[in-house]
Design a protein around this motif. Structure first.
Motif, PDB file in Angstrom:
ATOM      1  N   UNK A   1       1.211   3.717   8.487  1.00 17.78           N
ATOM      2  CA  UNK A   1       2.576   4.185   8.278  1.00 17.78           C
ATOM      3  C   UNK A   1       2.754   5.656   8.649  1.00 17.78           C
ATOM      4  N   UNK A   2       1.726   6.474   8.472  1.00 17.21           N
ATOM      5  CA  UNK A   2       1.876   7.895   8.783  1.00 17.21           C
ATOM      6  C   UNK A   2       2.090   8.155  10.282  1.00 17.21           C
ATOM      7  N   UNK A   3       1.322   7.510  11.191  1.00 15.17           N
ATOM      8  CA  UNK A   3       1.632   7.694  12.620  1.00 15.17           C
ATOM      9  C   UNK A   3       3.017   7.179  13.012  1.00 15.17           C
TER      10      UNK A   3
ATOM     11  N   UNK B   1      -7.910  -0.022   2.037  1.00 11.43           N
ATOM     12  CA  UNK B   1      -6.445  -0.045   2.093  1.00 11.43           C
ATOM     13  C   UNK B   1      -5.870   1.370   2.224  1.00 11.43           C
ATOM     14  N   UNK B   2      -6.478   2.338   1.564  1.00 13.51           N
ATOM     15  CA  UNK B   2      -5.992   3.717   1.654  1.00 13.51           C
ATOM     16  C   UNK B   2      -6.188   4.272   3.065  1.00 13.51           C
ATOM     17  N   UNK B   3      -7.308   3.929   3.678  1.00  8.36           N
ATOM     18  CA  UNK B   3      -7.520   4.354   5.068  1.00  8.36           C
ATOM     19  C   UNK B   3      -6.540   3.656   6.006  1.00  8.36           C
ATOM     20  N   UNK B   4      -6.274   2.399   5.726  1.00  6.25           N
ATOM     21  CA  UNK B   4      -5.324   1.654   6.547  1.00  6.25           C
ATOM     22  C   UNK B   4      -3.921   2.237   6.424  1.00  6.25           C
TER      23      UNK B   4
ATOM     24  N   UNK C   1       0.859  -1.189   0.000  1.00 12.30           N
ATOM     25  CA  UNK C   1       0.000   0.000   0.000  1.00 12.30           C
ATOM     26  C   UNK C   1       0.895   1.239   0.000  1.00 12.30           C
ATOM     27  N   UNK C   2       0.616   2.177  -0.886  1.00 15.90           N
ATOM     28  CA  UNK C   2       1.406   3.412  -0.948  1.00 15.90           C
ATOM     29  C   UNK C   2       0.548   4.510  -1.561  1.00 15.90           C
ATOM     30  N   UNK C   3       1.041   5.759  -1.494  1.00 10.33           N
ATOM     31  CA  UNK C   3       0.282   6.870  -2.060  1.00 10.33           C
ATOM     32  C   UNK C   3       0.664   7.104  -3.522  1.00 10.33           C
ATOM     33  N   UNK C   4       0.106   8.159  -4.105  1.00  8.60           N
ATOM     34  CA  UNK C   4       0.272   8.422  -5.539  1.00  8.60           C
ATOM     35  C   UNK C   4       1.721   8.685  -5.926  1.00  8.60           C
ATOM     36  N   UNK C   5       2.529   9.188  -4.997  1.00  6.83           N
ATOM     37  CA  UNK C   5       3.921   9.495  -5.320  1.00  6.83           C
ATOM     38  C   UNK C   5       4.710   8.260  -5.748  1.00  6.83           C
TER      39      UNK C   5
END
Length: 500
Positions: free
Chosen positions: A399-401, A391-394, A277-281
């Protein structure tokens, strides 16, 4: 009656350090939990058979961990805190009257050891987390963080000036009559010359830390940074891999290397990586192809440049062409950078009723498509599912916290060392300290859960309910519950485990 404390320092004192450290103190528990003796073998190759004795490798690593656990960002602050903290003294095995290491010894030792020593310590702690059942390995969330380098933009030099300056400094070094002050003044002069021009990584770099790179986030000032990549297991937020890259790299360029390292680390512990799972970057053709090559399922929103469907045009993968609303074909004409170009000439559109709103006054109608379109299409369809939304909410809650904790509480906002290798060591130790905290909390949590289960089993006798068996399998090491289908064995194992 009012009391008044009168202090008179004793000449002789009987003092045992272990008696004054509480049983629940974090450093006392770490001493009982982790055996650091493997470090002697790991660092043996860095020392010769003769010469002055170095700092104990175990003491050094424990001090590094204590520094990150206490959010102490410099070696000097670590030693200053050590003078006042009995629990850290107990952790490293130094008594009250023993002379402490110099802070410069920590810096030199960190530079001496290779990255593999710090990585081995991180993997040793991660292995214990896995043995506790804290890591599933199936799903990993990846994100990045800028780590401020120990360098200043004001001291950056133009690359041509720096090349000339390095040659000049070498000549000066051979002449003992010239002082270092003269060299410093020349460096300052070079920095002043570069102030008038725009700072970019192509034209300037830092003579203090050449590995640092200029980078900027929207709404923030530009800084010399490193790019830290963090992989976190979604089961219980344990860090499975960290790695430092140059800050001028994109996240998508880093992902293929991260996937290989994470998969290898998990494979060493008999775990299989399945989802990322990762963001758009992290979206790029190379990233998506790396996921496909490793047979991994990714949940990465496509970059904004990708268009799944061009309005008014239908793509036919069998013939690799686009068909417009009027039934005309736009055929493949070649590549433009990383894009595929599909074109049709204006003469073929003269009788088209949609000519004015489509090709207009242009000589050619052009539709661009990436050469990795099949991978983007597959990801686009996957991201439309309900699971992708979960998955995006997860990812946001996983990982962000963790990155926020590393930056705000574990000394990763800025590295005091210089060089990408040293920055990698710092991030690895911060991640090891984070996992240690998770490991200590998990130990207490499992003990409490085990105690509750023992009471339930003792109350119900030999008739173990199916729900209790499921709870045992999820929270206790599978090796302990391999006989949980046998009520008598399960009752015996739980009781003995609780008593121990």
């Amino acid at each position: 009656m009012q009391g008044k404390k009168i202090y008179q320092e004793k000449l002789f004192l009987t003092f045992q350090l272990s008696e004054h450290i509480p049983a629940d103190n974090i450093y006392r528990r770490l001493n009982e939990l982790i055996d650091f003796n493997f470090l002697y073998k790991s660092t043996a190759s860095y020392y010769g058979p003769e010469g002055q004795k170095s700092i104990d490798p175990v003491v050094f690593m424990k001090l590094m961990l204590a520094g990150y656990l206490e959010n102490l960002v410099s070696d000097r602050r670590i030693i200053n805190a050590l003078r006042l903290r009995l629990d850290i003294r107990y952790f490293i095995g130094y008594d009250l009257d023993e002379e402490l290491p110099w802070h410069s010894t920590l810096s030199r030792t960190r530079q001496l050891y290779g990255e593999e020593v710090f990585t081995e310590l991180f993997k040793n702690i991660l292995k214990q987390c896995i043995q506790k059942g804290m890591v599933s390995g199936k799903r990993q969330a990846v994100d990045s963080v800028f780590i401020k380098a120990n360098a200043s933009i004001e001291r950056m030099l133009e690359k041509e000036i720096l090349d000339d300056l390095s040659i000049y400094n070498q000549e000066l070094a051979s002449n003992e009559e010239l002082t270092a002050a003269k060299i410093d003044s020349d460096e300052k002069q070079g920095a002043m010359l570069s102030k008038g021009s725009k700072f970019t990584n192509n034209t300037q770099y830092s003579p203090v830390d050449p590995d640092s790179r200029l980078s900027i986030k929207p709404g923030k000032v530009s800084n010399l940074n490193y790019l830290g990549q963090v992989s976190v297991d979604t089961a219980s937020h344990v860090i499975t891999h960290v790695q430092v890259f140059h800050a001028d790299k994109r996240d998508s360029q880093c992902l293929p290397a991260i996937l290989v390292r994470v998969a290898d680390t998990l494979r060493e512990n008999n775990l299989v990586l399945e989802e990322i799972i990762a963001d758009t970057n992290y979206s790029s053709g190379n990233s998506l192809k790396a996921l496909s090559a490793m047979d991994l399922t990714g949940y990465i929103p496509n970059t904004g440049r990708f268009i799944y469907e061009k309005k008014g045009f239908t793509y036919h993968p069998q013939g690799d062409y686009y068909e417009c609303r009027n039934g005309k074909s736009l055929t493949f004409k070649g590549f433009s950078e990383n894009d595929k170009r599909y074109m049709i000439a204006r003469k073929n559109c003269m009788d088209c009723p949609f000519k004015d709103t489509c090709i207009g006054n242009r000589k050619y109608m052009v539709v661009k498509s990436t050469k990795d379109k099949p991978y983007y299409d597959q990801m686009h369809l996957r991201m439309q599912t309900k699971k992708a939304a979960r998955m995006m909410k997860k990812r946001q809650s996983t990982v962000e916290p963790v990155i926020g904790t590393l930056v705000n509480y574990l000394g990763i906002k800025k590295v005091s060392s210089r060089g990408i290798s040293q920055a990698n060591k710092c991030l690895t130790m911060a991640a090891a300290a984070y996992n240690l905290k998770k490991l200590l909390k998990c130990k207490t949590k499992l003990d409490e859960g085990l105690q509750r289960m023992v009471k339930i089993v003792a109350y119900t006798g030999n008739k173990v309910h199916k729900k209790i068996s499921l709870m045992i399998s999820r929270q206790i090491n599978p090796a302990v519950t391999q006989f949980h289908h046998d009520p008598n064995r399960c009752h015996l194992i739980l009781t003995l485990g609780y008593q121990s």
